[in-house]
Design a protein around this motif. Structure first.
Motif, mmCIF file in Angstrom:
data_model
loop_
_atom_site.group_PDB
_atom_site.id
_atom_site.type_symbol
_atom_site.label_atom_id
_atom_site.label_comp_id
_atom_site.label_asym_id
_atom_site.label_seq_id
_atom_site.Cartn_x
_atom_site.Cartn_y
_atom_site.Cartn_z
ATOM 1 N N ASP A 39 0.833 -1.210 0.000
ATOM 2 C CA ASP A 39 0.000 0.000 0.000
ATOM 3 C C ASP A 39 0.863 1.253 0.000
ATOM 4 O OD1 ASP A 39 -2.271 1.576 0.025
ATOM 5 O OD2 ASP A 39 -2.652 1.331 2.161
ATOM 6 N N GLY A 40 1.829 1.311 0.911
ATOM 7 C CA GLY A 40 2.705 2.471 0.970
ATOM 8 C C GLY A 40 3.537 2.633 -0.289
ATOM 9 N N LEU A 41 4.117 1.544 -0.766
ATOM 10 C CA LEU A 41 4.996 1.596 -1.935
ATOM 11 C C LEU A 41 4.221 1.923 -3.208
ATOM 12 C CD1 LEU A 41 7.112 -1.537 -1.025
ATOM 13 C CD2 LEU A 41 7.980 0.811 -1.091
ATOM 14 N N GLY A 42 3.084 1.268 -3.400
ATOM 15 C CA GLY A 42 2.281 1.534 -4.586
ATOM 16 C C GLY A 42 1.762 2.959 -4.618
ATOM 17 N N SER A 43 1.360 3.461 -3.449
ATOM 18 C CA SER A 43 0.873 4.847 -3.361
ATOM 19 C C SER A 43 1.986 5.834 -3.674
ATOM 20 C CB SER A 43 0.305 5.118 -1.961
ATOM 21 O OG SER A 43 -0.819 4.299 -1.704
ATOM 22 N N GLU A 44 3.191 5.553 -3.157
ATOM 23 C CA GLU A 44 4.340 6.414 -3.431
ATOM 24 C C GLU A 44 4.640 6.497 -4.928
ATOM 25 O OE1 GLU A 44 7.652 6.187 0.053
ATOM 26 O OE2 GLU A 44 7.312 4.349 -1.064
ATOM 27 N N VAL A 45 4.740 5.340 -5.554
ATOM 28 C CA VAL A 45 5.112 5.303 -6.968
ATOM 29 C C VAL A 45 4.057 6.003 -7.818
ATOM 30 C CG1 VAL A 45 5.452 3.769 -8.954
ATOM 31 C CG2 VAL A 45 6.592 3.285 -6.777
ATOM 32 N N ALA A 46 2.783 5.742 -7.535
ATOM 33 C CA ALA A 46 1.708 6.361 -8.313
ATOM 34 C C ALA A 46 1.754 7.885 -8.190
ATOM 35 C CB ALA A 46 0.354 5.831 -7.852
ATOM 36 N N LEU A 47 1.865 8.394 -6.959
ATOM 37 C CA LEU A 47 1.878 9.837 -6.760
ATOM 38 C C LEU A 47 3.160 10.459 -7.326
ATOM 39 C CD1 LEU A 47 0.372 12.275 -5.672
ATOM 40 C CD2 LEU A 47 1.377 11.826 -3.410
ATOM 41 N N ALA A 48 4.280 9.756 -7.207
ATOM 42 C CA ALA A 48 5.543 10.256 -7.761
ATOM 43 C C ALA A 48 5.447 10.418 -9.267
ATOM 44 C CB ALA A 48 6.685 9.307 -7.400
ATOM 45 N N LEU A 49 4.844 9.460 -9.943
ATOM 46 C CA LEU A 49 4.697 9.535 -11.399
ATOM 47 C C LEU A 49 3.799 10.701 -11.806
ATOM 48 C CD1 LEU A 49 4.368 5.725 -12.179
ATOM 49 C CD2 LEU A 49 6.262 7.212 -12.874
ATOM 50 N N VAL A 50 2.730 10.915 -11.054
ATOM 51 C CA VAL A 50 1.823 12.024 -11.355
ATOM 52 C C VAL A 50 2.527 13.362 -11.166
ATOM 53 C CG1 VAL A 50 -0.226 13.253 -10.538
ATOM 54 C CG2 VAL A 50 -0.315 10.787 -10.900
ATOM 55 N N LEU A 51 3.196 13.529 -10.034
ATOM 56 C CA LEU A 51 3.859 14.800 -9.757
ATOM 57 C C LEU A 51 4.988 15.069 -10.757
ATOM 58 C CD1 LEU A 51 3.978 14.686 -5.850
ATOM 59 C CD2 LEU A 51 2.447 16.045 -7.290
ATOM 60 N N ALA A 150 -11.474 4.320 4.281
ATOM 61 C CA ALA A 150 -10.853 3.823 3.058
ATOM 62 C C ALA A 150 -10.223 2.448 3.277
ATOM 63 C CB ALA A 150 -9.803 4.803 2.553
ATOM 64 N N SER A 151 -10.294 1.629 2.264
ATOM 65 C CA SER A 151 -9.709 0.289 2.320
ATOM 66 C C SER A 151 -8.199 0.341 2.364
ATOM 67 C CB SER A 151 -10.130 -0.504 1.084
ATOM 68 O OG SER A 151 -9.562 0.073 -0.096
ATOM 69 N N SER A 152 -7.628 1.424 1.859
ATOM 70 C CA SER A 152 -6.191 1.520 1.667
ATOM 71 C C SER A 152 -5.831 2.974 1.409
ATOM 72 C CB SER A 152 -5.757 0.668 0.466
ATOM 73 O OG SER A 152 -6.506 1.058 -0.689
ATOM 74 N N THR A 153 -4.556 3.276 1.570
ATOM 75 C CA THR A 153 -4.088 4.594 1.146
ATOM 76 C C THR A 153 -4.172 4.703 -0.374
ATOM 77 O OG1 THR A 153 -2.635 4.793 3.070
ATOM 78 C CG2 THR A 153 -2.114 6.181 1.175
ATOM 79 N N GLY A 154 -3.975 3.568 -1.057
ATOM 80 C CA GLY A 154 -4.096 3.566 -2.510
ATOM 81 C C GLY A 154 -5.461 4.037 -2.994
ATOM 82 N N GLU A 155 -6.520 3.686 -2.261
ATOM 83 C CA GLU A 155 -7.858 4.167 -2.611
ATOM 84 C C GLU A 155 -7.917 5.691 -2.537
ATOM 85 O OE1 GLU A 155 -12.427 4.012 -0.817
ATOM 86 O OE2 GLU A 155 -11.038 2.401 -0.307
ATOM 87 N N GLU A 176 1.395 2.626 -15.855
ATOM 88 C CA GLU A 176 2.283 2.477 -14.703
ATOM 89 C C GLU A 176 1.635 2.990 -13.414
ATOM 90 O OE1 GLU A 176 4.398 2.188 -18.358
ATOM 91 O OE2 GLU A 176 3.166 3.851 -17.613
ATOM 92 N N ILE A 177 0.943 4.111 -13.495
ATOM 93 C CA ILE A 177 0.251 4.656 -12.323
ATOM 94 C C ILE A 177 -0.865 3.719 -11.883
ATOM 95 C CG2 ILE A 177 -1.276 6.530 -11.559
ATOM 96 C CD1 ILE A 177 0.448 8.390 -13.376
ATOM 97 N N SER A 178 -1.615 3.212 -12.833
ATOM 98 C CA SER A 178 -2.727 2.308 -12.528
ATOM 99 C C SER A 178 -2.216 1.025 -11.886
ATOM 100 C CB SER A 178 -3.508 1.997 -13.799
ATOM 101 O OG SER A 178 -4.047 3.175 -14.355
ATOM 102 N N GLN A 179 -1.103 0.514 -12.393
ATOM 103 C CA GLN A 179 -0.559 -0.722 -11.831
ATOM 104 C C GLN A 179 -0.052 -0.516 -10.409
ATOM 105 O OE1 GLN A 179 0.293 -3.813 -14.174
ATOM 106 N NE2 GLN A 179 2.428 -4.100 -13.605
ATOM 107 N N ALA A 180 0.606 0.605 -10.162
ATOM 108 C CA ALA A 180 1.087 0.895 -8.807
ATOM 109 C C ALA A 180 -0.076 0.998 -7.824
ATOM 110 C CB ALA A 180 1.909 2.185 -8.807
ATOM 111 N N LEU A 181 -1.151 1.664 -8.236
ATOM 112 C CA LEU A 181 -2.325 1.787 -7.369
ATOM 113 C C LEU A 181 -3.019 0.445 -7.175
ATOM 114 C CD1 LEU A 181 -3.919 5.178 -8.479
ATOM 115 C CD2 LEU A 181 -2.707 4.666 -6.346
ATOM 116 N N TYR A 182 -3.015 -0.390 -8.205
ATOM 117 C CA TYR A 182 -3.611 -1.718 -8.065
ATOM 118 C C TYR A 182 -2.844 -2.519 -7.011
ATOM 119 C CZ TYR A 182 -5.815 -6.146 -9.170
ATOM 120 O OH TYR A 182 -6.520 -7.329 -9.075
ATOM 121 N N VAL A 183 -1.507 -2.401 -7.013
ATOM 122 C CA VAL A 183 -0.693 -3.050 -5.980
ATOM 123 C C VAL A 183 -1.139 -2.581 -4.599
ATOM 124 C CG1 VAL A 183 1.624 -3.162 -4.964
ATOM 125 C CG2 VAL A 183 1.339 -3.400 -7.432
#
Length: 355
Positions: A39-51, A150-155, A176-183
């Motif tokens: 959850d933490g790692l996937g959220s980090e990667v997704a937000l990092a890619l967006v920013l 929320a179920s997760s930080t990813g949500e 890539e963002i979608s996959q990180a959030l799915y993780v």
């Protein structure tokens, strides 16, 4: 999309202040808790890619290394193990004008980063944001979005990215963002088994797959990637499980000797706790791991209304109602004795349990 069965979704206006800070930032540091998870790692990667796509300089600094079964996420965005003795790491952190803590709401869970973030924050050169979904947060961030529905930080990050996209009038979701959030969502819902897996979460997961997340690949990379050492530890651990108090408590202690004998690491213990709750009569499962620095890590799982986050809180930990953990600052022998007494007292009368 369907509104969540539990709680609500956050609208663009709910995210407005946090989005303002992120869009005004030049250099953003993202981090998560010690012993990071999907959850933490996937959220980090997704937000990092967006920013990064929005033109921000982004660094992901974590207080502990990425577990092997999650290292595939670093193919999308680099994740650096923060070394407080490394001048380059300290310089990079000091240059950030915003730091975002994801998937944790206690300052101590930032580990080695916290003293340096605190220093920059007090100087006024850095703003600290927090996005999380656990219970009972500390008051340490300049701006916090902590929603336990929320179920997760990813949500939450999915909703944040959607809100940023609405503000920017563009679709920010990539494969890539979608996959990180799915993780993030898949792991923190126990592959969509846990109680907070609302209809909205299933809809969200479906949307991520439609946007390019490979659900089969994600599951395989995370859960079918045990090292030989981890497999040896699992075999040794399964023979060491103890069922106590007429089947109500499941208990396992993993010593440093067990880790050494199998050549395994601390993160190899993470998948073991699920086996402790596989006996139907068990109400509380306890996994204790003796760490190399003398502390003892404890992980709790429970069923129904046995809210183990209250148990973890006594020792400075926390988490979800049915999944929580803490660190004991004393010997493993004493930790086992004290915790077993507390588990029994907690089961006997959860309402009167004191911490």
């Amino acid at each position: 999309m369907i509104l969540p069965e539990f709680g609500r979704t956050l609208s663009g206006s709910d995210w407005s202040l946090l989005i303002d800070v992120l869009l005004d930032a030049r250099h953003v540091v993202l981090t998560t808790h010690e012993n990071s998870d999907g959850d933490g790692l996937g959220s980090e990667v997704a937000l990092a890619l967006v920013l990064s796509a929005l033109g921000k300089e982004v660094t992901v600094f974590n207080p502990t290394p990425v577990p092997p079964n999650y290292r595939f996420l670093t193919e999308s965005f680099p994740i650096t193990h923060f070394d407080p003795k490394d001048e380059e790491s300290l310089q990079e952190l000091s240059l950030a004008d915003v730091t975002v803590l994801l998937d944790a709401n206690l300052r101590d869970r930032m580990g080695s980063l916290w003293p340096h973030v605190q220093f920059s924050k007090e100087l006024g050169s850095m703003r600290l944001l927090c996005v999380d979904h656990h219970l009972e947060p500390d008051d340490f961030a300049d701006l916090m979005v902590c929603e336990s529905y929320a179920s997760s930080t990813g949500e939450l990050i999915y909703d944040l990215i959607s809100a940023i996209g609405e503000r920017q009038c563009r679709d920010l979701f990539t494969k890539e963002i979608s996959q990180a959030l799915y993780v993030a969502v898949m792991t923190d819902t126990g592959s969509f088994r846990f109680p907070k897996t609302s209809p909205y979460v299933y809809s969200l997961a479906g949307d991520l797959v439609a946007k390019g997340a490979d659900a089969a690949l994600v599951y395989d990379r995370i859960y079918n990637s045990l090292t030989p050492e981890a497999l040896k530890l699992l075999g040794l651990a399964l023979t060491s499980i103890t069922i106590l108090d007429d089947g109500v408590i499941s208990w396992l202690f993993i010593s440093r000797d067990m880790l050494k004998a199998t050549g395994s690491k601390l993160f190899d213990t993470d998948l073991i706790v699920q086996y402790l709750l596989s006996v139907p009569s068990v109400q509380i499962a306890v996994l204790m791991v003796e760490m190399t620095d003398g502390r003892t890590k404890a992980s709790f799982r429970s069923r129904g209304r046995v809210y183990v986050n209250q148990l973890a809180k006594k020792y400075g930990g926390g988490g979800h109602m049915n999944a929580a953990g803490c660190l004991f600052q004393f010997s493993s022998d004493r930790a086992q004795q004290v915790l077993l007494e507390d588990v029994r007292a907690f089961l006997k009368d959860p309402e009167s349990f004191t911490y």
